[in-house]
Design an enzyme around this catalytic site. Structure first.
Site, PDB file in Angstrom:
ATOM      1  N   ASP A  14       0.843  -1.193   0.000  1.00  0.00           N
ATOM      2  CA  ASP A  14       0.000   0.000   0.000  1.00  0.00           C
ATOM      3  C   ASP A  14       0.874   1.237   0.000  1.00  0.00           C
ATOM      4  OD1 ASP A  14      -2.390   1.789   0.725  1.00  0.00           O
ATOM      5  OD2 ASP A  14      -3.284  -0.202   0.889  1.00  0.00           O
TER       6      ASP A  14
ATOM      7  N   SER B 258     -10.919  -0.947  -1.066  1.00  0.00           N
ATOM      8  CA  SER B 258      -9.637  -0.914  -0.346  1.00  0.00           C
ATOM      9  C   SER B 258      -9.818  -1.247   1.123  1.00  0.00           C
ATOM     10  CB  SER B 258      -8.992   0.470  -0.472  1.00  0.00           C
ATOM     11  OG  SER B 258      -8.415   0.630  -1.731  1.00  0.00           O
TER      12      SER B 258
ATOM     13  N   HIS C 251      -4.145   6.272   3.364  1.00  0.00           N
ATOM     14  CA  HIS C 251      -4.698   5.039   2.805  1.00  0.00           C
ATOM     15  C   HIS C 251      -4.074   3.799   3.424  1.00  0.00           C
ATOM     16  CE1 HIS C 251      -5.635   1.964  -0.278  1.00  0.00           C
ATOM     17  NE2 HIS C 251      -6.678   2.720  -0.553  1.00  0.00           N
TER      18      HIS C 251
END
Length: 861
Positions: free
Chosen positions: A146, A580, A208
């Site tokens: 990620d 996600s 994220h």
């Protein structure tokens, strides 16, 4: 449990309020409910936003089913569950079409517990619901490819403040001394670097990676909330670099790195991929996907989980073309804001080589009015110019409309064609990709949502205006999943359902998507990408909670008041969503599975996911290419690998007795409390007896615990031979046996045999506790020779076969029990004997040669 009690109390309170409300309704029509301050606020702020309501079932079901303004989702004896706008509720109450409705009074808190509850993870963490012990991902690695991690967040530290991160490989950093090999890029940091403050990487420009990792493995130590699916898992972080060439292969490298580190540590591992690319073959035949498949096939204890993608609401940017003798076509629209340049056109096409028996052309049509075709290129066979660049130009007379570059190549079993209009001189045209011949293809235009191109799916001319429209290949929203690994049948692909309706942000305000997201809690979000793969494989495999989830956030964001509207009111967690966030939910559950089933693999996990996923009014019939096989159910998934086992052991016991294990599945293995791995374990002392059983996937099942008491017993007697006289030491309670049968009256210290004899003789002594112990058997027709290096018997103990390595010829093999009874004989020179049919216990293997025999003690388990 606390939340459950609150819910029960709320139900009781609401029932009381509802009964009281009915009295008012009967006398004052619908005024009481619609004038409620909560409803007034809802009506004033969101009058046209559909929400979930339940209305009293008063015989009005047919009327509600016929009302096109609402949708009826479920019906019970008391309630009709509908999706309706608050304005509709007000009007229906005023017109008395409904008698009452249910509206909660709630003060929501930001909790990942909503995901834990919705996917039945809490009982797995608690060891309830039929599980023998809690599972939290202990001794399992969960890796995240990620955008990095803020490892300083308390959710990624243990109770002693030590980091849970084993390794952090940063692909964005230049080559240095700590660049991992054989990869040759990025820099690698260890747990010691992180703990010592010398790690040079951190998620600094995104939240994220941190939030995704939190959904999977947060332990909730920051504030006791937002616990992830596998709170005790070990963590590996790979910070990806989207700018690297052949980026998908760097992701495959990351998987390789993770599994190698897991092998070094002797641990199973899960890799979560909440990253991907929307263009590609969509059949998992690209290099990255092939490598990942190989890694998964290489060894058990490996699982890869990935996000399906968030392009479901981008529009119809995929087309499947079935090519025949008629000329079929699809129109691609130029995009003034394309990332490839103003007004450019891009199309990514893939077909199996065996399906490429067609030719293609490009044409330019007016984008409105008559849709007249003004220019067309020559038809080229699909495989023309493979490995080279083809350039061409569309002309309308002497006016250039556009220039085109074509990139044909063969990739594995596929023909790949990229079409790129580098110069588009007019936006007044649609660009038609035209085919004829035999075969099929799939093509993606990327969508204007990511600054590429849309295909025309609305505003099409009628056949009267443009007759050839009958041959139009209509674009669709299928095959919008991320390409590469996402399309592998061996990788778990995850779609996204809405986690919660709203939450309180760090400004104290209630967050609700603006413009509001009409998706109900538990429903697939419009953005969740759809399958199938280009080869028709069902994708996604399963769906999980993603949208409006709260998870750990990096401190650079948490400490900036400008982001308060995206931060939970605890100040420690941020809002994120999409597939996600759904993917790490499944990755965390995969870690729970591997904790229980350490030798499980992608297939056993996928089988469990598919067979235990649950359905509801949203999923429809499964499997399908939106919800896959349904919503993941952690508890049922874990229960599927349950099996029963039993433990038997005498108490009190005598030396030489064994505890016996059995299980409800064949081929299981055993680990006793003392480390023994045989099916029966010798009892040696008073104490607790128990074992763990493992099936072929390493799934563990624990026996009960028995407390046993040991009797004392003397050493086994020894037979001394003097001609025909057999004797032993003067012990009390002696008994002589011939071939396992007690000899009447033979209870003295000696016994005289008659020769010749081929019997087996033994003598036993019995302790005051009643434990009988036997000597080794004696056969007078044989000599007594010690085992020498001429004979080797293995495996010993054994469940089935014994192999006998001998440097001399063998003539006969016999098996006798401890009482001297022969239970099996093999009268040939075979060097292998099966004892699977014998009861578990101790035996003696009598191995004959031409001149001597060898006696070997063996154990059948």
């Amino acid at each position: 449990m606390f939340i459950g009690k609150l819910l029960q109390q709320a139900v009781k309170i609401n029932k009381i309020l509802f009964i009281a409300g009915l009295i008012l309704i009967n006398s004052l029509s619908g005024f009481a409910q619609t004038d409620n301050f909560r409803f007034r606020k809802l009506l004033a702020e969101q009058p046209g936003i559909p929400a979930a309501f339940a209305v009293a079932n008063s015989g009005n079901l047919d009327a509600l089913l016929a009302d096109k303004q609402i949708s009826v989702k479920q019906v019970t004896r008391e309630w009709i569950y509908i999706q309706a706008k608050p304005s509709w509720i007000k009007e229906a109450m005023d017109s008395k079409r409904i008698k009452s409705f249910y509206l909660e009074f709630s003060m929501p808190k930001a909790l990942n517990d909503s995901t834990l509850v919705k996917h039945f993870v809490k009982p797995v963490h608690q060891g309830l619901g039929g599980l023998q012990t809690p599972f939290k991902g202990k001794d399992v690695i969960v890796a995240f490819v990620d955008q990095g991690l803020d490892y300083n967040h308390p959710d990624f530290k243990d109770a002693n403040g030590n980091t849970r991160v084993l390794y952090y490989w940063d692909h964005t950093l230049p080559v240095a001394a700590n660049t991992p090999q054989p990869y040759g890029y990025g820099q690698l940091w260890t747990a010691a670097d992180i703990q010592g403050g010398t790690c040079g990487s951190m998620e600094e420009s995104s939240a994220h990676g941190t939030s995704v990792a939190g959904a999977g493995v947060s332990n909730g130590l920051a504030n006791g909330q937002e616990t992830g699916m596998a709170p005790e898992a070990k963590i590996i972080i790979i910070e990806t670099n989207f700018n690297l060439p052949n980026w998908t292969m760097t992701v495959a490298d990351a998987c390789d790195f993770v599994f190698k580190k897991a092998d070094e540590l002797g641990l199973p591992a899960v890799v979560n991929l909440s990253v991907g690319t929307y263009l590609g073959s969509h059949d998992a035949t690209d290099p990255a996907a092939v490598l990942m498949d190989n890694l998964l096939d290489e060894k058990n204890g490996r699982i890869i989980v990935c996000a399906a993608g968030n392009s479901g609401s981008w529009g119809k940017y995929h087309v499947h073309g079935e090519v025949n003798a008629d000329t079929s076509f699809v129109w691609v629209q130029p995009n003034p804001g394309s990332q490839l340049g103003p007004n450019t056109v891009y199309l990514d096409l893939w077909t199996d080589l065996s399906d490429a028996g067609w030719s293609y052309s490009w044409a330019a049509n007016l984008s409105s009015g008559s849709f007249e075709e003004r220019a067309e290129l020559i038809y080229r066979a699909a495989n023309t110019g493979v490995g080279s660049t083809i350039k061409d130009t569309l002309w309308n007379g002497s006016n250039r409309i556009a220039t085109l570059e074509i990139y044909p190549e063969i990739v594995g079993p596929n023909l790949h064609l990229e079409f790129y209009f580098t110069n588009v001189d007019s936006t007044a045209y649609l660009y038609a990709f035209k085919t004829k011949g035999l075969g099929n293809y799939d093509a993606w235009s990327g969508s204007a949502a990511i600054a590429l191109n849309d295909m025309l799916s609305t505003g099409l001319p009628s056949a009267g205006v443009y007759p050839n429209i009958q041959y139009y290949n209509m674009p669709d929203t299928l095959q919008t999943i991320v390409s590469s690994w996402n399309c592998s049948p061996k990788v778990v692909t995850v779609g996204n359902i809405r986690n919660r309706w709203s939450h309180i942000d760090n400004n104290g305000n209630t967050y609700l998507p603006n413009p509001p997201n009409y998706t109900a809690v538990g429903q697939l979000t419009p953005a969740s990408s759809k399958g199938p793969t280009r080869t028709g494989h069902i994708k996604p495999d399963v769906v999980a909670c993603g949208d409006i989830s709260l998870s750990a956030g990096p401190f650079w964001l948490l400490n900036d008041p400008g982001f308060n509207s995206a931060i939970s009111n605890d100040g420690l967690h941020v809002r994120n969503g999409g597939t996600s966030m759904a993917s790490p939910v499944v990755a965390g559950i995969a870690a729970l599975y591997l904790e229980k089933c350490s030798e499980g693999n992608y297939q056993s996990f996928l089988d469990a996911v598919h067979s235990t996923a649950f359905t509801d009014m949203f999923t429809g019939t499964v499997p399908n290419n939106a919800y896959g096989y349904g919503k993941i159910h952690a508890l049922n998934l874990m229960l599927q690998s349950n099996f029963t086992n039993t433990l038997t052991a005498d108490s009190p016991f005598c030396p030489g007795d064994s505890a016996i294990s059995t299980a409800s599945i064949p081929g299981y293995s055993i680990q006793w409390m003392n480390g023994d791995t045989t099916w029966n374990s010798a009892l040696t002392a008073s104490g607790d007896v128990y074992f763990a059983a493992y099936d072929q996937n390493g799934c563990v099942s624990y026996s009960d615990t028995l407390t046993v008491v040991a009797y004392s017993a003397p050493p086994a007697p020894v037979i001394y031979v003097s001609g025909t006289l057999l004797s032993t030491d003067p012990y009390p309670n002696l008994q002589w046996y011939e071939n396992g049968v007690a000899i009447p009256g033979a209870t003295g210290t000696s016994y005289t045999i008659t020769l010749p004899s081929s019997s087996f003789f033994t003598v036993s002594r019995t302790s005051t506790d009643g434990c009988e112990v036997f000597s080794q058997p004696y056969n007078p027709s044989l000599g007594i020779d010690e085992l020498t290096n001429q004979i080797h018997v293995y495996p010993n103990p054994t469940r089935d076969k014994l192999t006998i390595d001998a440097s001399v010829p063998l003539t006969d093999i016999q098996v006798v029990d401890v009482q001297g009874r022969m239970v099996k004989s093999v009268a040939d020179s075979k060097h292998e004997i099966s004892i699977s049919e014998l009861e578990n216990g101790t035996y003696y293997l009598i191995i004959h040669t031409d001149v001597q025999y060898f006696q070997v003690k063996i154990v059948k388990n």
